[in-house]
Structures are given as structure tokens and as C-alpha cells.
Design a protein around this motif. Structure first.
Motif, short mmCIF file in Angstrom:
data_model
loop_
_atom_site.label_atom_id
_atom_site.label_comp_id
_atom_site.label_asym_id
_atom_site.label_seq_id
_atom_site.Cartn_x
_atom_site.Cartn_y
_atom_site.Cartn_z
N LYS A 142 0.85 -1.17 0.08
CA LYS A 142 -0.10 0.12 0.16
C LYS A 142 0.86 1.35 -0.09
O LYS A 142 0.57 2.33 -0.76
CB LYS A 142 -0.89 0.01 1.14
N ALA A 179 0.91 3.85 -3.12
CA ALA A 179 0.63 5.35 -3.07
C ALA A 179 1.66 6.25 -3.37
O ALA A 179 1.24 6.96 -4.17
CB ALA A 179 0.27 5.46 -1.44
N TYR A 200 -6.29 5.59 -2.40
CA TYR A 200 -5.19 5.02 -2.71
C TYR A 200 -3.68 5.66 -2.48
O TYR A 200 -2.69 5.06 -1.95
CB TYR A 200 -5.02 4.70 -4.18
N GLU A 201 -3.89 6.92 -2.65
CA GLU A 201 -2.57 7.75 -2.56
C GLU A 201 -2.37 8.15 -1.01
O GLU A 201 -1.27 8.36 -0.58
CB GLU A 201 -2.90 9.20 -3.37
N PHE A 225 -5.83 -0.45 -1.29
CA PHE A 225 -5.05 -1.05 -2.41
C PHE A 225 -6.41 -1.34 -3.35
O PHE A 225 -7.58 -2.10 -3.07
CB PHE A 225 -4.13 -1.90 -2.07
N PRO A 226 -5.98 -1.26 -4.74
CA PRO A 226 -7.20 -1.58 -5.64
C PRO A 226 -7.74 -3.08 -5.41
O PRO A 226 -6.65 -3.98 -5.15
CB PRO A 226 -6.39 -1.46 -6.89
N THR A 247 3.88 -0.72 -8.88
CA THR A 247 3.65 -1.56 -7.84
C THR A 247 5.29 -2.06 -7.18
O THR A 247 5.23 -2.64 -6.07
CB THR A 247 2.90 -2.79 -7.83
#
Length: 381
Positions: free
Chosen positions: A10, A14, A57-58, A63-64, A85
Motif C-alpha cells: 500500500k 501510494a 489509494y494515495e 489498495f485496488p 507496484t
């Protein structure tokens, strides 16, 4: 290699996502709009795309949840999932040194930093793959630089250490990279940015604007001579021991003196021009400019600093060069007939790894930031 945890993934994602978004010049809302365009034929995916999700996410909160979102994010940012990633592999030891007069805004400065970090990561990776990892051993911490004489001393000690002699340096970028300095080129507006520098894992990194501007009419001409001066100016920032109590303006002046001395040592300069002159001719300036890759303006400044010409002569020269009525003189002295040098070591290492089958064609294309078909056009086997 230790398995990466979800929290580490994560955090990495990000940072990578934010870097990629800013490098594309997109706000979070604009990124979402691009993603929705790509996902409009997929209702479930379209519904899961939102500014809230991108923000989470940022912030490394989320996480997606599926690969489709990851792929769409990558496509919207003109990158790939691996780039979003992969773990960070380098440590930037100190912040980038941007000149105070730089006209880049904070947002563009951040983008330049991000571009450079990505370039350095790839550079370090290909060096690890090929085993070609030059060392750098030319930090002059033992010389405290407070005045021009100190900066000249460091330059001459560096020339001596690297066996450069007192003559011209024909390919400054090649020379620096052979001695362990990483030279990175990024494309920015030449009127806004010349260069910057930093230290990465103990090695100096010099960043130059890749764009060229040769118009003598412009006050921002980024000629080969100016690029040379910028190259060594930025190196000076990283290898000279300038105390913190020296003003920023004086630090810039000291780095200019260092760069000037690297391009043409004082003893060589005095052998060419003599110790005392009433005037220096255009013919002489252009001849030395071509042979040593240093501008006429920098040569006249050196002549003044070394006492070859007096202050009034130097001030008179500056007034003439800045007078719009002297356009012909300015074109003559600011014009360049030198070819611009560009860094090539990184690209050569990639092709070496490819030709030895250490990396695949797709990996080489990714590292060079070109398509596989563009890469194949460069190959002769």
C-alpha cells in the motif's frame, strides 16, 4: 527476497501512483475522468472508480480490490502495473539543489524530482544487471570553500586526481560518467530550468535540461557552453565543502568559479591571454570558446577575476553585451558552433544487457521508455 506485506505494498503503491499522476500533470479528478472513459463499457468497473478511491489509494489507506482497476489506472497514466507496484530501490541522501533563481514552480519542481528519481532507479538497476558500477571518490571535505581561490583549488585538485591535465575536456558528460557521476537529462522549458543535483547512495547525480535553445536573441539561450558550465556548477554543489553560513548567492558564485576553472584552468587561461591586457579581441574569445567549450561571457568574467582586465573594462563589456543596439556583437559572442553533448552511458548499458541476453527485448524497451517496435528499429541483429 523477503515477501512484501500488504501494508508495504500500500505504501509503495501510494507513492508510485502519486508520482505517476503528477508526472502526467493530472489532478485526482482528472485521473478519475480518464479512468471512467476507459471503463465506460464495464459497468462494475465504472462504478468503482471515484476520487475518493484515488485519494484513499494515495494515502495508503486502500489498495485496488481487483486487477482491472490496477490495469485501468496504469493505462490512464501511460504506464504499466509493474511500474505502479515495484518497490523503491534507491535512497536519495539529500534534497535536490535548485538554483534560487529557478522559475519552476513548486509543482514542476516536484515533477522534475520524480522524473529524476525514476531515471536513477532504472540507472542503478541496469548497473546492477551489467555489473558496471563505477565508484566515486572525489568529495573534497578537507577543503573548506569560502572564497574563489578555494573553489579554484578544488577544481584543480579534481583535475589532478582524474589526470585531466590543463587542456580542454572534449566530452565533459562522458568524462564525469566514467568517474562515477550520474548524469540525467530531463525535458523542461529551457527558460525555466537549467539543472539541479543531489547525492544518491553516496554518488553525485547531476541533472541537466535536455532541451536546447540556441537563439542569441534570448536571454535564456541554453547553448552547449552554458550546458557545460551548468554541468560542472551542479557537480560543485555536491563535492565542495561550502559552510552553511555562506549565503545562497555566494554559494552560486563559488560553484560558477569551480565550473569555470574545470573548463579552463587559470594557468592555462593566463598562458593564452597573458597576465595584463587592455582589451581582449573577439577572435581570441571565439577561438578559446570553441576549443574549451566555455562561453565568451564566462571567459571575460574569468579575465576580470584573475586581474587580466580591470573592472571598468569588464563592466563596459557587460554593458555592450546587454545593449539591444549591439545585437550583432551579442549574436557573434553568444552564438555557438559546438555540437551539443548528450549522456549515453545508460542507453549503452541497456543495449549491452540486451545483446548479452541478460534482459529481454520487452524489458529493454521498458527501461528505455520506448515501444518494442521502436527498440527493434535500433537493432542490427
Amino acid at each position: 527476497m523477503a515477501k512484501i506485506t500488504l501494508n508495504e505494498l500500500k505504501q509503495t503503491f501510494a507513492r508510485r501512483l502519486r508520482v505517476a499522476r503528477l508526472m502526467c500533470g493530472l489532478s485526482q479528478a482528472e485521473l478519475v475522468a480518464k479512468m471512467k472513459e476507459l471503463a465506460e463499457d464495464f459497468p462494475a468497473l465504472y462504478k468503482s472508480v471515484s476520487t475518493t478511491a484515488v485519494e484513499r489509494y494515495e494515502n495508503a489507506v486502500m489498495f485496488p480490490e481487483n486487477s482491472s482497476i490496477l490495469v485501468t489506472l496504469a493505462e490512464a497514466l501511460n504506464t504499466n502495473v509493474d511500474n505502479l507496484t515495484r518497490q523503491f530501490t534507491i535512497r536519495i541522501d539529500k534534497d535536490f539543489s535548485f538554483r534560487k533563481k529557478s522559475k519552476l514552480g513548486k509543482k514542476r519542481i516536484d515533477v522534475v524530482k520524480m522524473k529524476v528519481q525514476q531515471c536513477i532507479e532504472k540507472y542503478v538497476e541496469i548497473e546492477n544487471i551489467t555489473g558496471d558500477e563505477p565508484k566515486f571518490d572525489a568529495f573534497f571535505n578537507n577543503i573548506v570553500v569560502k572564497k574563489a581561490e578555494d573553489a579554484r583549488l578544488v577544481a584543480n585538485e579534481l583535475r589532478k586526481k582524474w589526470n585531466l591535465g590543463d587542456g580542454p575536456i572534449s566530452q565533459p558528460m562522458v568524462m564525469l560518467e566514467e568517474h562515477g557521476v550520474k548524469v540525467i537529462e530531463v525535458e523542461e522549458d529551457p527558460e525555466l530550468f537549467d539543472g539541479t543535483s543531489t547525492i544518491v547512495e553516496g554518488l553525485p547525480v547531476v541533472v541537466l535540461n535536455k532541451c536546447e535553445s540556441f537563439s542569441p536573441e534570448s536571454k535564456h539561450t541554453f547553448s552547449p557552453e552554458r550546458r557545460n558550465l551548468t554541468l560542472f556548477h551542479e557537480l560543485g554543489h555536491q563535492i565542495m565543502n561550502i559552510p552553511d553560513d555562506v549565503s545562497d548567492k555566494e554559494k552560486e558564485n563559488l560553484c560558477n568559479v569551480f565550473a569555470n576553472e574545470m573548463l579552463i584552468p587559470s594557468n592555462t587561461f593566463l598562458n593564452i591571454f597573458g597576465n595584463k591586457r587592455q582589451a581582449i579581441t573577439i577572435v581570441e574569445l571565439k577561438d578559446v570558446q570553441l576549443n574549451y567549450g566555455i562561453s565568451a561571457r564566462a571567459l571575460m568574467m574569468k579575465a576580470h577575476q584573475l586581474g587580466v582586465i580591470n573592472k571598468s573594462r569588464y563592466v563596459g563589456f557587460c554593458i555592450k553585451m546587454n545593449d539591444p543596439a549591439n545585437e550583432r556583437l551579442r549574436k557573434t559572442l553568444d552564438g555557438s558552433s559546438m555540437p551539443a553533448e548528450h549522456t549515453s552511458r545508460y542507453e549503452r548499458l541497456v543495449f549491452r544487457a540486451l545483446s548479452s541476453e541478460t534482459i529481454t527485448t520487452s524489458k529493454a524497451a521498458e527501461m528505455l521508455d520506448i515501444s518494442v517496435s521502436e527498440l527493434r528499429d535500433k537493432l542490427i541483429f
